[in-house]
Scaffold this motif. Structure first.
Motif, PDB file in Angstrom:
ATOM      1  N   ILE A  72       0.817  -1.211   0.000  1.00 53.74           N
ATOM      2  CA  ILE A  72       0.000   0.000   0.000  1.00 53.74           C
ATOM      3  C   ILE A  72       0.853   1.264   0.000  1.00 53.74           C
ATOM      4  N   ASP A  73       2.160   1.125  -0.158  1.00 52.33           N
ATOM      5  CA  ASP A  73       3.046   2.279  -0.209  1.00 52.33           C
ATOM      6  C   ASP A  73       3.506   2.516  -1.634  1.00 52.33           C
ATOM      7  N   ALA A  74       3.710   3.785  -1.969  1.00 52.03           N
ATOM      8  CA  ALA A  74       4.225   4.105  -3.287  1.00 52.03           C
ATOM      9  C   ALA A  74       5.689   3.714  -3.360  1.00 52.03           C
ATOM     10  N   PRO A  75       6.220   3.478  -4.553  1.00 52.25           N
ATOM     11  CA  PRO A  75       7.631   3.170  -4.685  1.00 52.25           C
ATOM     12  C   PRO A  75       8.493   4.266  -4.082  1.00 52.25           C
ATOM     13  N   LYS A  76       9.532   3.877  -3.336  1.00 53.97           N
ATOM     14  CA  LYS A  76      10.386   4.859  -2.691  1.00 53.97           C
ATOM     15  C   LYS A  76      11.231   5.593  -3.724  1.00 53.97           C
ATOM     16  N   GLN A  77      11.493   6.868  -3.444  1.00 53.81           N
ATOM     17  CA  GLN A  77      12.292   7.665  -4.349  1.00 53.81           C
ATOM     18  C   GLN A  77      13.738   7.169  -4.354  1.00 53.81           C
ATOM     19  N   THR A  78      14.353   7.147  -5.499  1.00 53.30           N
ATOM     20  CA  THR A  78      15.744   6.753  -5.607  1.00 53.30           C
ATOM     21  C   THR A  78      16.588   7.953  -5.975  1.00 53.30           C
ATOM     22  N   LYS A  79      17.882   7.847  -5.759  1.00 48.86           N
ATOM     23  CA  LYS A  79      18.780   8.948  -6.076  1.00 48.86           C
ATOM     24  C   LYS A  79      18.875   9.141  -7.580  1.00 48.86           C
ATOM     25  N   GLN A  80      18.739   8.040  -8.316  1.00 50.52           N
ATOM     26  CA  GLN A  80      18.750   8.138  -9.771  1.00 50.52           C
ATOM     27  C   GLN A  80      17.324   8.318 -10.270  1.00 50.52           C
ATOM     28  N   GLU A  81      16.962   9.563 -10.552  1.00 46.89           N
ATOM     29  CA  GLU A  81      15.588   9.872 -10.911  1.00 46.89           C
ATOM     30  C   GLU A  81      15.158   9.189 -12.196  1.00 46.89           C
ATOM     31  N   ASP A  82      16.123   8.894 -13.057  1.00 48.04           N
ATOM     32  CA  ASP A  82      15.755   8.288 -14.328  1.00 48.04           C
ATOM     33  C   ASP A  82      15.775   6.763 -14.272  1.00 48.04           C
ATOM     34  N   LYS A  83      16.003   6.213 -13.092  1.00 47.31           N
ATOM     35  CA  LYS A  83      16.028   4.760 -12.954  1.00 47.31           C
ATOM     36  C   LYS A  83      14.613   4.212 -13.124  1.00 47.31           C
ATOM     37  N   PRO A  84      14.401   3.276 -14.056  1.00 46.75           N
ATOM     38  CA  PRO A  84      13.039   2.756 -14.289  1.00 46.75           C
ATOM     39  C   PRO A  84      12.554   1.924 -13.115  1.00 46.75           C
ATOM     40  N   LEU A  85      11.247   1.953 -12.908  1.00 43.43           N
ATOM     41  CA  LEU A  85      10.655   1.160 -11.836  1.00 43.43           C
ATOM     42  C   LEU A  85      10.648  -0.304 -12.237  1.00 43.43           C
ATOM     43  N   THR A  86      10.798  -1.162 -11.252  1.00 40.20           N
ATOM     44  CA  THR A  86      10.679  -2.592 -11.501  1.00 40.20           C
ATOM     45  C   THR A  86       9.205  -2.931 -11.691  1.00 40.20           C
ATOM     46  N   PRO A  87       8.887  -4.096 -12.276  1.00 39.91           N
ATOM     47  CA  PRO A  87       7.479  -4.493 -12.416  1.00 39.91           C
ATOM     48  C   PRO A  87       6.737  -4.511 -11.093  1.00 39.91           C
ATOM     49  N   THR A  88       7.413  -4.923 -10.031  1.00 38.54           N
ATOM     50  CA  THR A  88       6.753  -4.957  -8.722  1.00 38.54           C
ATOM     51  C   THR A  88       6.469  -3.558  -8.214  1.00 38.54           C
ATOM     52  N   GLU A  89       7.410  -2.639  -8.410  1.00 39.71           N
ATOM     53  CA  GLU A  89       7.192  -1.253  -7.991  1.00 39.71           C
ATOM     54  C   GLU A  89       6.052  -0.620  -8.771  1.00 39.71           C
ATOM     55  N   LYS A  90       5.979  -0.925 -10.053  1.00 44.62           N
ATOM     56  CA  LYS A  90       4.872  -0.420 -10.860  1.00 44.62           C
ATOM     57  C   LYS A  90       3.542  -0.974 -10.353  1.00 44.62           C
ATOM     58  N   ALA A  91       3.540  -2.257  -9.973  1.00 44.62           N
ATOM     59  CA  ALA A  91       2.310  -2.879  -9.474  1.00 44.62           C
ATOM     60  C   ALA A  91       1.865  -2.227  -8.175  1.00 44.62           C
ATOM     61  N   ARG A  92       2.814  -1.928  -7.272  1.00 44.52           N
ATOM     62  CA  ARG A  92       2.459  -1.276  -6.008  1.00 44.52           C
ATOM     63  C   ARG A  92       1.920   0.132  -6.251  1.00 44.52           C
ATOM     64  N   ALA A  93       2.538   0.849  -7.189  1.00 47.01           N
ATOM     65  CA  ALA A  93       2.065   2.201  -7.507  1.00 47.01           C
ATOM     66  C   ALA A  93       0.659   2.157  -8.091  1.00 47.01           C
ATOM     67  N   ASP A  94       0.410   1.158  -8.937  1.00 45.41           N
ATOM     68  CA  ASP A  94      -0.916   1.007  -9.537  1.00 45.41           C
ATOM     69  C   ASP A  94      -1.963   0.734  -8.462  1.00 45.41           C
ATOM     70  N   ILE A  95      -1.639  -0.131  -7.514  1.00 48.44           N
ATOM     71  CA  ILE A  95      -2.567  -0.467  -6.435  1.00 48.44           C
ATOM     72  C   ILE A  95      -2.828   0.748  -5.553  1.00 48.44           C
ATOM     73  N   LYS A  96      -1.790   1.508  -5.267  1.00 52.51           N
ATOM     74  CA  LYS A  96      -1.965   2.718  -4.456  1.00 52.51           C
ATOM     75  C   LYS A  96      -2.925   3.693  -5.132  1.00 52.51           C
ATOM     76  N   ASN A  97      -2.795   3.841  -6.448  1.00 50.90           N
ATOM     77  CA  ASN A  97      -3.688   4.727  -7.193  1.00 50.90           C
ATOM     78  C   ASN A  97      -5.122   4.206  -7.181  1.00 50.90           C
ATOM     79  N   LYS A  98      -5.295   2.896  -7.281  1.00 45.88           N
ATOM     80  CA  LYS A  98      -6.638   2.313  -7.268  1.00 45.88           C
ATOM     81  C   LYS A  98      -7.303   2.508  -5.900  1.00 45.88           C
TER      82      LYS A  98
END
Length: 300
Positions: free
Chosen positions: A216-242
């Protein structure tokens, strides 16, 4: 093609649909339905006098969960059969329109007293529908577009963003017809093979997480802003939005949702496929929320 092994239909079904029509419905509109699901779907369509070919009733399947859902068109179709039916007047309100509503002192109900348009009209900011019926007072339902803002980010967002006037009009019209003609359709959810509240399993990459925290938490911010999210991080972000779309904004509410709708996830680690299944379960509840939005009308 669906394998139809139903040996006997209800009298309502056989009266409403010929065998060859049932075959087409089974194979084209509800191809994923098992016998029990299709029997219930056909019976509801027949009992309410609704036409699946006119999109008045839908069959939707998510994994092991099936849903029979009534469309806005079902309310208009049913209203037409009622005594005293008159076509409703449904209009969009744009930001440049001259629009006023006022309380009717006699009926104590809000009514549209002025609606004048010019061009350019600007963006849609609201809508209203007036349901008329011989021998009855008109029923007026007025909605601000903010009341249905979640529709533009939900599962059916593409249609809402592309065909806003049509979708918004059907939505507000459904409310007005429901109140004027006393219409009530009950959507049906059927779960097979798993306890109610379980989610479909998907064959995807696996990565374990703790549901009561990371889910239920959004993906944590990383120092590399352009680092792509992993599939799991994307899934958590999607669930948080839902969760936000469902109106759930705190961890307590999120945990309550899991306990009620997916108790098999509580206290367990989830892989990516289970996260995706949970997202689909939430999509179904978002769609249900949209379809039953009329129940939230404070004038009921």
């Amino acid at each position: 093609m669906a394998n139809n092994s139903i040996k006997q239909y209800t009298p309502e079904i056989t009266e409403a649909f010929k065998p060859e029509v049932l075959e087409v419905i089974r194979n084209s509109i509800a191809p994923t339905a098992n016998d029990q699901e299709f029997l219930l779907f056909a019976h509801k369509a027949a009992s309410y006098g609704l036409d699946p070919f006119k999109n008045e009733i839908f069959f939707i399947k998510y994994g092991n969960t099936a849903r029979i859902q009534f469309a806005a068109e079902a309310y208009l179709s049913k209203a037409r059969t009622q005594e005293g039916f008159q076509p409703p007047d449904t209009q969009m309100v744009h930001e440049n329109d001259e629009f006023k509503i006022a309380m009717n002192k006699e009926t104590k109900e809000m009514e549209v007293v002025q609606h004048e348009i010019g061009f350019p009209r600007g963006k849609i900011i609201g809508a209203y529908s007036i349901a008329y019926r011989d021998g009855h007072r008109p029923v007026t339902v007025i909605m601000d577009i903010e009341e249905i803002s979640h529709m533009f980010t939900g599962q059916n967002k593409d249609n809402w963003n592309k065909w806003t006037a049509d979708m918004f009009g059907k939505h507000v019209q459904q409310r007005a017809l429901k109140k004027q003609y006393g219409l009530e359709f009950e959507d049906e959810t059927i779960t097979h093979g798993e306890p109610e509240g379980s989610i479909p399993e998907y064959k995807q990459e696996r990565r374990d997480i703790t549901p009561n925290q990371e889910i239920i938490d959004a993906p944590k911010q990383t120092k590399q802003e352009d680092k792509p999210l992993t599939p799991t991080e994307k899934a958590r972000a999607d669930i948080k939005n839902k969760f936000k779309i469902l109106g759930i904004h705190d961890k307590e509410g999120q945990e309550d949702y899991l306990a009620k709708n997916a108790p098999d996830l509580v206290g367990k680690k989830l892989n990516l496929s289970q996260l995706t299944g949970l997202a689909d379960l939430m999509d179904m509840h978002i769609e249900l929320q949209a379809a039953t939005a009329a129940d939230a009308d404070s004038l009921d």
